[in-house]
Write a protein that holds these residues in place. Structure first.
Motif, PDB file in Angstrom:
ATOM      1  N   TRP A  50       0.967  -1.385  -0.094  1.00 47.81           N
ATOM      2  CA  TRP A  50       0.187   0.378   0.192  1.00 47.81           C
ATOM      3  C   TRP A  50       0.498   1.330  -0.371  1.00 47.81           C
ATOM      4  CZ3 TRP A  50      -4.870  -1.132  -0.045  1.00 47.81           C
ATOM      5  CH2 TRP A  50      -5.197  -2.523  -0.574  1.00 47.81           C
ATOM      6  N   LEU A  51       0.603   1.835  -0.702  1.00 48.06           N
ATOM      7  CA  LEU A  51       2.182   2.992  -1.302  1.00 48.06           C
ATOM      8  C   LEU A  51       0.465   3.976  -1.050  1.00 48.06           C
ATOM      9  CD1 LEU A  51       4.239   5.427  -1.872  1.00 48.06           C
ATOM     10  CD2 LEU A  51       3.337   4.909  -4.205  1.00 48.06           C
ATOM     11  N   ILE A  52       0.838   5.020   0.101  1.00 45.98           N
ATOM     12  CA  ILE A  52       0.114   5.746   0.299  1.00 45.98           C
ATOM     13  C   ILE A  52       0.613   7.364   1.117  1.00 45.98           C
ATOM     14  CG2 ILE A  52      -1.610   6.689   2.251  1.00 45.98           C
ATOM     15  CD1 ILE A  52      -1.373   3.695   3.339  1.00 45.98           C
ATOM     16  N   ASP A  53      -0.279   8.924   0.254  1.00 45.91           N
ATOM     17  CA  ASP A  53       0.631   9.851   0.613  1.00 45.91           C
ATOM     18  C   ASP A  53      -0.258  10.217   1.673  1.00 45.91           C
ATOM     19  OD1 ASP A  53       1.003  12.308  -0.139  1.00 45.91           O
ATOM     20  OD2 ASP A  53      -0.351  12.808  -1.755  1.00 45.91           O
ATOM     21  N   ALA A  54       0.727  10.148   2.151  1.00 48.12           N
ATOM     22  CA  ALA A  54       0.164  10.889   3.733  1.00 48.12           C
ATOM     23  C   ALA A  54       0.522  12.836   4.126  1.00 48.12           C
ATOM     24  CB  ALA A  54       0.995  10.268   4.706  1.00 48.12           C
ATOM     25  N   THR A  55       0.915  13.170   2.655  1.00 42.26           N
ATOM     26  CA  THR A  55       0.781  15.036   2.642  1.00 42.26           C
ATOM     27  C   THR A  55      -0.423  15.399   3.200  1.00 42.26           C
ATOM     28  OG1 THR A  55       2.789  14.869   0.626  1.00 42.26           O
ATOM     29  CG2 THR A  55       1.683  16.985   1.506  1.00 42.26           C
ATOM     30  N   GLY A  56       0.244  16.403   4.025  1.00 39.57           N
ATOM     31  CA  GLY A  56      -1.206  17.787   4.712  1.00 39.57           C
ATOM     32  C   GLY A  56      -1.396  16.267   5.910  1.00 39.57           C
ATOM     33  N   MET A  61      -6.173  11.555  13.216  1.00 34.96           N
ATOM     34  CA  MET A  61      -7.619  11.592  12.996  1.00 34.96           C
ATOM     35  C   MET A  61      -7.721  11.755  11.350  1.00 34.96           C
ATOM     36  SD  MET A  61      -9.755   9.729  13.819  1.00 34.96           S
ATOM     37  CE  MET A  61     -11.477   9.437  12.846  1.00 34.96           C
ATOM     38  N   ARG A  62      -6.702  12.121  10.710  1.00 32.85           N
ATOM     39  CA  ARG A  62      -6.659  12.683   9.544  1.00 32.85           C
ATOM     40  C   ARG A  62      -5.543  11.333   8.655  1.00 32.85           C
ATOM     41  NH1 ARG A  62      -9.155  14.100   4.852  1.00 32.85           N
ATOM     42  NH2 ARG A  62      -7.629  14.693   3.069  1.00 32.85           N
ATOM     43  N   LEU A  63      -4.560  11.222   9.296  1.00 34.03           N
ATOM     44  CA  LEU A  63      -3.545  10.005   9.014  1.00 34.03           C
ATOM     45  C   LEU A  63      -4.746   8.625   9.048  1.00 34.03           C
ATOM     46  CD1 LEU A  63      -1.187   9.152   8.171  1.00 34.03           C
ATOM     47  CD2 LEU A  63      -0.425   8.767  10.286  1.00 34.03           C
ATOM     48  N   VAL A  66      -6.854   9.051   5.906  1.00 31.28           N
ATOM     49  CA  VAL A  66      -6.493   8.410   4.686  1.00 31.28           C
ATOM     50  C   VAL A  66      -6.047   6.803   4.656  1.00 31.28           C
ATOM     51  CG1 VAL A  66      -4.498   9.039   3.828  1.00 31.28           C
ATOM     52  CG2 VAL A  66      -5.468  11.182   4.402  1.00 31.28           C
ATOM     53  N   VAL A  67      -5.198   6.639   5.034  1.00 32.65           N
ATOM     54  CA  VAL A  67      -5.196   5.221   5.472  1.00 32.65           C
ATOM     55  C   VAL A  67      -6.201   4.045   5.369  1.00 32.65           C
ATOM     56  CG1 VAL A  67      -3.668   3.036   7.028  1.00 32.65           C
ATOM     57  CG2 VAL A  67      -2.338   5.686   7.119  1.00 32.65           C
ATOM     58  N   ALA A  68      -6.984   4.590   6.674  1.00 34.00           N
ATOM     59  CA  ALA A  68      -8.404   3.562   5.696  1.00 34.00           C
ATOM     60  C   ALA A  68      -8.786   3.191   4.650  1.00 34.00           C
ATOM     61  CB  ALA A  68      -9.724   3.972   7.383  1.00 34.00           C
ATOM     62  N   THR A  69      -9.444   4.914   4.150  1.00 33.05           N
ATOM     63  CA  THR A  69      -9.423   5.112   2.662  1.00 33.05           C
ATOM     64  C   THR A  69      -8.597   4.315   1.751  1.00 33.05           C
ATOM     65  OG1 THR A  69     -10.541   7.349   3.082  1.00 33.05           O
ATOM     66  CG2 THR A  69     -10.217   6.603   0.758  1.00 33.05           C
ATOM     67  N   GLY A  78     -19.037   7.727  14.567  1.00 31.67           N
ATOM     68  CA  GLY A  78     -19.070   7.911  16.105  1.00 31.67           C
ATOM     69  C   GLY A  78     -17.960   7.130  17.151  1.00 31.67           C
ATOM     70  N   ARG A  79     -17.160   7.489  16.267  1.00 37.11           N
ATOM     71  CA  ARG A  79     -15.720   6.355  16.887  1.00 37.11           C
ATOM     72  C   ARG A  79     -14.942   7.900  17.798  1.00 37.11           C
ATOM     73  NH1 ARG A  79     -15.010   0.418  17.905  1.00 37.11           N
ATOM     74  NH2 ARG A  79     -16.103  -0.364  16.879  1.00 37.11           N
ATOM     75  N   THR A  80     -14.317   7.404  19.055  1.00 35.97           N
ATOM     76  CA  THR A  80     -13.127   8.492  18.955  1.00 35.97           C
ATOM     77  C   THR A  80     -12.502   8.562  18.519  1.00 35.97           C
ATOM     78  OG1 THR A  80     -12.117   6.676  20.985  1.00 35.97           O
ATOM     79  CG2 THR A  80     -14.258   8.210  21.904  1.00 35.97           C
ATOM     80  N   ALA A  81     -10.859   9.125  18.059  1.00 36.78           N
ATOM     81  CA  ALA A  81     -10.138   9.323  17.852  1.00 36.78           C
ATOM     82  C   ALA A  81      -8.961   8.468  17.808  1.00 36.78           C
ATOM     83  CB  ALA A  81      -9.164  10.530  17.723  1.00 36.78           C
ATOM     84  N   GLU A  82      -8.850   7.513  19.662  1.00 33.22           N
ATOM     85  CA  GLU A  82      -8.531   6.901  20.063  1.00 33.22           C
ATOM     86  C   GLU A  82      -8.568   4.983  19.338  1.00 33.22           C
ATOM     87  OE1 GLU A  82      -9.076   8.811  21.570  1.00 33.22           O
ATOM     88  OE2 GLU A  82      -7.085   9.998  21.926  1.00 33.22           O
ATOM     89  N   ASP A  83     -10.325   4.686  19.267  1.00 32.55           N
ATOM     90  CA  ASP A  83     -10.762   4.385  18.874  1.00 32.55           C
ATOM     91  C   ASP A  83     -10.606   4.060  17.241  1.00 32.55           C
ATOM     92  OD1 ASP A  83     -12.067   3.029  21.162  1.00 32.55           O
ATOM     93  OD2 ASP A  83     -14.198   4.074  20.549  1.00 32.55           O
ATOM     94  N   SER A  84     -11.028   4.770  16.870  1.00 31.42           N
ATOM     95  CA  SER A  84     -10.116   5.039  15.281  1.00 31.42           C
ATOM     96  C   SER A  84      -8.695   4.099  14.470  1.00 31.42           C
ATOM     97  CB  SER A  84     -11.039   5.749  14.512  1.00 31.42           C
ATOM     98  OG  SER A  84     -12.139   6.831  14.397  1.00 31.42           O
ATOM     99  N   LEU A  85      -8.221   5.004  15.018  1.00 30.79           N
ATOM    100  CA  LEU A  85      -6.546   4.750  15.247  1.00 30.79           C
ATOM    101  C   LEU A  85      -6.479   2.992  15.551  1.00 30.79           C
ATOM    102  CD1 LEU A  85      -4.663   7.661  16.923  1.00 30.79           C
ATOM    103  CD2 LEU A  85      -4.999   6.905  14.433  1.00 30.79           C
ATOM    104  N   ARG A  86      -7.527   2.482  16.471  1.00 29.19           N
ATOM    105  CA  ARG A  86      -7.149   1.392  17.122  1.00 29.19           C
ATOM    106  C   ARG A  86      -7.756   0.349  16.148  1.00 29.19           C
ATOM    107  NH1 ARG A  86      -7.414   2.771  22.351  1.00 29.19           N
ATOM    108  NH2 ARG A  86      -9.866   2.922  22.244  1.00 29.19           N
ATOM    109  N   GLN A  87      -9.113   0.850  15.163  1.00 29.51           N
ATOM    110  CA  GLN A  87      -9.715   0.385  14.297  1.00 29.51           C
ATOM    111  C   GLN A  87      -8.609  -0.501  13.305  1.00 29.51           C
ATOM    112  OE1 GLN A  87     -13.369   1.717  12.921  1.00 29.51           O
ATOM    113  NE2 GLN A  87     -13.590  -0.082  11.487  1.00 29.51           N
ATOM    114  N   VAL A  88      -7.641   0.622  12.515  1.00 29.04           N
ATOM    115  CA  VAL A  88      -7.203   0.823  11.705  1.00 29.04           C
ATOM    116  C   VAL A  88      -5.286  -0.304  11.976  1.00 29.04           C
ATOM    117  CG1 VAL A  88      -4.799   2.385  10.251  1.00 29.04           C
ATOM    118  CG2 VAL A  88      -7.609   3.209  10.665  1.00 29.04           C
TER     119      VAL A  88
END
Length: 206
Positions: A50-56, A61-63, A66-69, A78-88
């Motif tokens: 997976w090549l992911i453009d993380a610019t910006g 949460m934004r990262l 982008v990674v999840a997409t 409705g999840r917190t930022a921490e939950d979203s990070l753990r989901q990834v």
């Protein structure tokens, strides 16, 4: 190239986090694009490459978004930022052997914490991160890209010669002329590729 082999050797030896750095114009993005393409067969049938453009992406949460997409992973609303990070992180851990390349990674406490969490959750994932600053994470290895050597038969002259031939047909510029261009551009690959589009017989000294 030697840099492709160098990065590949580190990851092949089991290094899970390689930070790629280098000044503007040394070809960081081009290298990771080529590395992603060349390594697709190694991860095919498993987690993939997976090549992911993380610019910006200046916050976790934004990262994560982008990674999840890129992974085609819908984050639960409705999840917190921490939950979203753990989901990834969980999604990566379930995919098995995976190569994640983050180009243009923005060094920030929040983004580094996100990367740290994924690194700890997804033990079969290798990360190649393009970032100018040290991440400060355990196991991090830095690979620095330098300008190409500026010798008459060196890779910088070879690159310029090849690009001129591809763009303009047969190249009649001699090695001394090409070396002069290389030296004026300090051996930076991106600059050499750009100037090759403008370089014609007789105007190398312009």
């Amino acid at each position: 190239s030697g840099d492709l082999a160098g990065v590949g050797e580190l990851i092949g030896m089991g290094v899970r986090l390689v930070r790629l750095m280098g000044g503007e114009g040394v070809g960081r993005s081009k290298l990771v694009r080529r590395f992603a393409w060349d390594n697709r067969p190694l991860y095919q049938g498993e987690g993939g490459t997976w090549l992911i453009d993380a610019t910006g992406c200046a916050d976790g949460m934004r990262l994560a978004y982008v990674v999840a997409t890129a992974l085609d992973l819908p984050l639960v609303l409705g999840r917190t930022a921490e939950d979203s990070l753990r989901q990834v992180g969980r999604a990566l851990s379930y995919r098995g052997r995976t190569l994640v390349i983050l180009d243009g990674f923005v060094h920030d406490g929040d983004t580094v914490r996100a990367l740290k969490g994924w690194f700890e959750q997804a033990l079969d994932t290798r990360f190649l991160v393009v970032c100018a600053e040290r991440l400060g994470l355990p196991g991090e290895i830095t690979y620095e890209l330098d300008p190409l050597p500026m010798t008459e038969d060196g890779p910088a002259v070879q690159l310029l010669r090849e690009r001129v031939e591809v763009l303009h047909g047969d190249n009649t510029l001699d090695d001394e002329t090409l070396l002069g261009v290389v030296r004026r551009l300090r051996g930076f690959p991106l600059a050499l590729e750009l100037v090759a589009t403008l370089l014609h017989d007789g105007d190398a000294g312009a």
